[in-house]
Structures are given as structure tokens and as C-alpha cells.
Motif scaffolding. Sequence first.
Motif, PDB file in Angstrom:
ATOM      1  N   THR A  57      54.708 -10.891  27.305  1.00  0.00           N
ATOM      2  CA  THR A  57      54.043 -12.009  27.967  1.00  0.00           C
ATOM      3  C   THR A  57      54.965 -13.219  27.877  1.00  0.00           C
ATOM      4  OG1 THR A  57      51.819 -11.197  27.495  1.00  0.00           O
ATOM      5  CG2 THR A  57      52.056 -13.560  27.882  1.00  0.00           C
ATOM      6  N   ILE A  58      55.178 -13.889  28.993  1.00  0.00           N
ATOM      7  CA  ILE A  58      56.137 -14.988  29.045  1.00  0.00           C
ATOM      8  C   ILE A  58      55.413 -16.315  29.238  1.00  0.00           C
ATOM      9  CG2 ILE A  58      58.053 -13.596  29.861  1.00  0.00           C
ATOM     10  CD1 ILE A  58      57.455 -14.518  32.697  1.00  0.00           C
ATOM     11  N   THR A  59      56.057 -17.389  28.843  1.00  0.00           N
ATOM     12  CA  THR A  59      55.466 -18.716  28.955  1.00  0.00           C
ATOM     13  C   THR A  59      56.556 -19.733  29.272  1.00  0.00           C
ATOM     14  OG1 THR A  59      54.111 -20.384  27.826  1.00  0.00           O
ATOM     15  CG2 THR A  59      55.718 -19.207  26.488  1.00  0.00           C
ATOM     16  N   ALA A  60      56.168 -20.807  29.953  1.00  0.00           N
ATOM     17  CA  ALA A  60      57.105 -21.881  30.278  1.00  0.00           C
ATOM     18  C   ALA A  60      56.329 -23.077  30.806  1.00  0.00           C
ATOM     19  CB  ALA A  60      58.132 -21.430  31.324  1.00  0.00           C
ATOM     20  N   VAL A  61      56.927 -24.246  30.675  1.00  0.00           N
ATOM     21  CA  VAL A  61      56.400 -25.436  31.342  1.00  0.00           C
ATOM     22  C   VAL A  61      56.836 -25.345  32.805  1.00  0.00           C
ATOM     23  CG1 VAL A  61      56.402 -27.958  31.428  1.00  0.00           C
ATOM     24  CG2 VAL A  61      56.627 -26.776  29.225  1.00  0.00           C
ATOM     25  N   VAL A  62      55.897 -25.349  33.718  1.00  0.00           N
ATOM     26  CA  VAL A  62      56.222 -25.115  35.131  1.00  0.00           C
ATOM     27  C   VAL A  62      56.192 -26.394  35.961  1.00  0.00           C
ATOM     28  CG1 VAL A  62      55.465 -22.726  35.059  1.00  0.00           C
ATOM     29  CG2 VAL A  62      53.830 -24.509  35.682  1.00  0.00           C
ATOM     30  N   THR A  63      56.000 -27.529  35.316  1.00  0.00           N
ATOM     31  CA  THR A  63      56.062 -28.816  36.009  1.00  0.00           C
ATOM     32  C   THR A  63      57.194 -29.627  35.406  1.00  0.00           C
ATOM     33  OG1 THR A  63      54.375 -29.637  34.477  1.00  0.00           O
ATOM     34  CG2 THR A  63      53.630 -28.938  36.651  1.00  0.00           C
ATOM     35  N   ALA A  64      57.760 -30.521  36.227  1.00  0.00           N
ATOM     36  CA  ALA A  64      58.812 -31.397  35.733  1.00  0.00           C
ATOM     37  C   ALA A  64      58.236 -32.342  34.686  1.00  0.00           C
ATOM     38  CB  ALA A  64      59.419 -32.192  36.892  1.00  0.00           C
ATOM     39  N   THR A  65      58.997 -32.542  33.611  1.00  0.00           N
ATOM     40  CA  THR A  65      58.535 -33.420  32.538  1.00  0.00           C
ATOM     41  C   THR A  65      59.476 -34.603  32.398  1.00  0.00           C
ATOM     42  OG1 THR A  65      59.753 -32.136  30.887  1.00  0.00           O
ATOM     43  CG2 THR A  65      57.454 -31.539  31.265  1.00  0.00           C
ATOM     44  N   SER A  66      58.923 -35.736  32.051  1.00  0.00           N
ATOM     45  CA  SER A  66      59.697 -36.960  31.865  1.00  0.00           C
ATOM     46  C   SER A  66      58.980 -37.816  30.838  1.00  0.00           C
ATOM     47  CB  SER A  66      59.835 -37.722  33.188  1.00  0.00           C
ATOM     48  OG  SER A  66      60.354 -39.020  32.956  1.00  0.00           O
ATOM     49  N   PRO A  67      59.727 -38.562  30.031  1.00  0.00           N
ATOM     50  CA  PRO A  67      59.075 -39.413  29.027  1.00  0.00           C
ATOM     51  C   PRO A  67      58.160 -40.466  29.642  1.00  0.00           C
ATOM     52  CG  PRO A  67      61.408 -39.156  28.533  1.00  0.00           C
ATOM     53  CD  PRO A  67      61.186 -38.576  29.899  1.00  0.00           C
ATOM     54  N   THR A  68      58.410 -40.857  30.894  1.00  0.00           N
ATOM     55  CA  THR A  68      57.653 -41.961  31.485  1.00  0.00           C
ATOM     56  C   THR A  68      56.875 -41.571  32.732  1.00  0.00           C
ATOM     57  OG1 THR A  68      59.604 -42.628  32.757  1.00  0.00           O
ATOM     58  CG2 THR A  68      59.290 -43.654  30.599  1.00  0.00           C
ATOM     59  N   GLN A  69      57.026 -40.345  33.225  1.00  0.00           N
ATOM     60  CA  GLN A  69      56.394 -39.965  34.482  1.00  0.00           C
ATOM     61  C   GLN A  69      55.593 -38.680  34.313  1.00  0.00           C
ATOM     62  OE1 GLN A  69      59.413 -39.680  37.461  1.00  0.00           O
ATOM     63  NE2 GLN A  69      59.867 -41.869  37.466  1.00  0.00           N
TER      64      GLN A  69
END
Length: 582
Positions: free
Chosen positions: A73-85
Motif C-alpha cells: 500500500t502506497i502513500t503520498a501528499v498529492v497536493t502542492a505544499t507551501s509554508p504560506t499557501q
Amino acid sequence: PRARPRAPSSAAARRPRRAGVRGMALDSQAPDLDELREAARKAWSSQPQQAPTFASEPDVGGSTLPATATEDTITAVVTATSPTQGGVAVVRMSGSGAVDAARRCFRTPAALRVAAEHGADAAQQHMDAWSPVTHVMEYGYVVDAEGTVVDEVLLAPMLAPRSFTAEDVVELQGHGGAVCPDRVLAATISAGARLARPGEFSLRAYLNGRLDLTQAEAVQRLIASKTSRAADAALAAARGGIADEVRALREALIDVLVEVEARIDFEEELPPLDVPMVSAAARAAGARARAAAATCARGRALESGIAVALVGRPNTGKSSLLNAWTGSDRSIVTELPGTTRDVVEAPLVMERSGVPVRVLDTAGIRGDTADVVEALGVERSRSAAACADAVLMVIDAERGWTAADAEVWESVEAGVGGDRADTSEGAQPGDGGGYAADADSIGGGGAGAAKVLVINKIDLRARDEVVASLPAGVPERFDAVVGTSALTSRGMDLLEAALLDSASAAGVQGGAAWAVNARQGEALLRAAAAVDSLMQSIESDLPLDCWTVDLREAIMALGEVSGEEVKEEVLDKVFANFCIGK
């Protein structure tokens, strides 16, 4: 280990494809060609007839495990991440253990109350009895291995086969920023999932028959799109545009193969082969394959854009033209010749076509400079022109074509290369500008960079007057002649129209909505070449066995486009370019 594709991709399942209609059991000695065609299509096709199912989904008739059923089973953050956005971040899990992992790291409000009253073990027992309902969101919390709440989330379950990967998928939609997504991701890994490799979600969708290879590649192109036109082309491919065309071509050639092989195996039982019909069908398929391959140039232009170099002697208004075209003050503009010392690059998107452009403002070229810095800038100007997809030779309308302009173009033209288009009879005068070009000579394939003569400052002298004063033979050295005014922005639309006829952007406004990539285009051209070889075999009256060799080669090349005939190293290369969350 890497999961194998579906059974038809195994060596045993490939054998019927190679055999064609030969060896097929027939109930009667007089074969039915329609039955043979249908059998051959099934033998050559590895596309699943229906979406795969998991053991976790009840199926009265029994379920067929997908190719990735035994994978982690695999996992990942699928949205762009930013400290401010980004107010929301999504962590996706996919695999047969996605629901079990969710039970370990997700807590409903009721489970948290149980934990507060009876402890973490009781809360886990409560969650072990929990079962998500597919496509019904639930509110709750994500906890780490110690049971500490790390984020407040919405859980979105998409159980097999109704998910992107055709596996059980669970998405945790939590808060964005730099900290929360990483904490949720760490919790899913602690719960038994592993970090996904680049493109692994799309790879599983492909292996499980959810997408063919053209659609998977289109997903990446859609994500990487820089313009709405590029996104439209990628979306058309993702919706099956390329796949439908390739499938139709394969079926047409399979039908031809059946006709030929049936005459080899059942010569006495069937009427003579209709050679004109075979030739016409094969020739049409080859032409369609070449037409599809030709969209590669359009796709490249939409994705990467075209590089346009502004060249000319000093003080003809190149920097002003760059600023007016891009709507910026990227280049410094003064009355002093030689102000621009280096190549200045500015991006823009042409309105009419949606094609991104990189405009390169180069240093004014003159051979008598004693300034070492300016001399280096001049050399870079020539290099930029040599590498550009289109070169705009900018002259001053007030002074017209001068000896200095001729010297500059002589030094640049040799590096640009390409065939010259005769536009002397096609010039179309207009109020404030105009252009003429032989589109066939520019976009017809490999004619080199487009060469456009730009008569700048037409607010001071009319374009037609300057054209009339050009020395004999000068207009014929360019693919188009355009009049512009950097001061008033006149003629910019005509300049863009001229660039659309360049070799890199040809066909952007016509043809299919989708465009193939380089890998797909190369395979399509190999299929077309195999059809050409077939036509030579037919014209040379070679034995029918020789015809089948060419037909099989064409069919296999088309299978490489859709992924039905693809090697694992090709898959590795394709999906390695994807982002981790896709």
C-alpha cells in the motif's frame, strides 16, 4: 518486485497474438471471416473488458485480482505544499491495505471519546470494527503511532474498483502548509503504508487497466501544462483521444492481417484476396499514423513553447519591441546604440494560439566594436539565433534596409539554416502592417527555423513604402515580412500570425485536439514505415507471408503507443518523469 501487467502481457498470453488466425479451432472447414476478425482482435488486445475488482468488493460471479493486488500500500501528499499557501492538503493511500492503514491512523469522534474513557487499545478495537462506505466522506482526526492527534481531516474512501488506481484508495484531506501534511503522511507510513515512487499511482492505474499508456502520459502533461491550450490538448488525450485513434488503426490493420493470413491457411475455401482493398486499407492506415505523428510538433510547441530571437544592428528598436510585445520593461531602452550587452529573455503566451514563447532580445550586431563586453554580447546573439525556432530580423523603418542590415543578416542567416521560402508574390499589404508566408514551406517538416523580417517603427514610415524600397532579392530571403510599431503596439497580432506558420508551431490551430509526445510519435512513424514496406511488398508481388511480417510490425508498433506492446524499461522511463503524488 514490480507487479506484472495483466495476464495478456505474459509470454503465454502473447503467443496467440503472434499466431494471428493460424491454428484457431474452427467448427467448419469454410471459415467465417467475421469470426476470424473478432478472434484476432481479441488475441491482439490486452485491454480489460471491464474494470478489475478486489476481493474487498463483493462479486457474485467471483472477482479477479488486479495486477497490483500483492503490491504494498502506497502513500503520498498529492497536493502542492507551501509554508504560506494552500489551505487544504491531501494525503492519498492506495492498495489492498489502504483501509486497514486508515483504521490504524484515523479516528472518528466516537473513537476519540472511547480513547479518552477507556484508553488507546479500546479506541483501536473500536476502529477495527469500522468500515468506510465508498465515496462517502467522514469527519475525524489523524493520530500518530502514540495515539496523539496530529490533524483534523475529512476521510474520502474510494474502494476498488471505483478509484483512479482501481485499488482501494483512501484520501485524507487535512490542513495545508508545511507541517500538517508531513505529519499526516508520517502517520500513514507508521500505519503500514510506504512512500510512493514517482508516478506510481498512475503506473498502478495503467497496470490495472484503468488507463492505457497514452492516457497515463497525458495526465502528466496535464499537470505540467503552462497554458490553457496545452491543458486542453492534454485533457483530450487523457480522455482517450490518442487511444481511440490508435485502437482504430490497429483494428484496421488486424482486419487486413486476417484477410491475408486466411488466404494463406484456407486458400481453397475462400475467394481470391482483394488486393486493391488490402492496399487501400493499409495505405489509409499508414496515412492516418503519419498524420497522428505530425501532431508531435504541435504538442512540443504547446508544452515547451518556441524560442524567438530578435536580431539586428544596434538601435533598431529590438528592446522596445520586446517590452511592447511582453507588456513589461524587461529590457533597458536608451537612445545609445549598444545598450543591450547580453541576451535578455522574456516569456509570453500568444493570444491566438495559446503557444508559449520565449522572446530573446539579443545585443545589436556590428562588426566594428572595440568593446570587449559588447563583442561577447554579439557572439551570444549569434548563438541565440542559431538555436532559436524563429529569428526576427528587426530593421528601422526610417532608414530601411541598409548595408549594415545586410551585413548582420549575412552573419546570422548561415547559422539559422533552413530552406528559403519565396514570398515575393504573396505579400499582403495592410494598414500598419501585413505579412505573407508560404505555410507549406515553413511548417511542412524540417524546413528549419522561421525567418521573419520585422520592419519596426512604422509609426514613422509606412511598411509598404519600406517594402517597396527593399533591394531585389531581400524579401525572398525571409518567410514573412511584418510591419510593427513598438511605440503604438501596431502589428503585434500580425507578428504572432507569422510565427504560427513557423516550423515549431505549424498546425497548432488545426487538426485533432490532442497531440502525441515524442515516444508516441516515433512509434507511429515506425508503424507508417512498416505500412510503406507492405506497399512495396504488394507492388513487388512478394509472397503473402512477406506481407504478414510488415503488418505484424505495424500492429506491434501501434501497440507500443497504447502500452499493449511495451517493455518494462519503457514504463520505468515514462513514469519516472511523474511527480511523487501522481
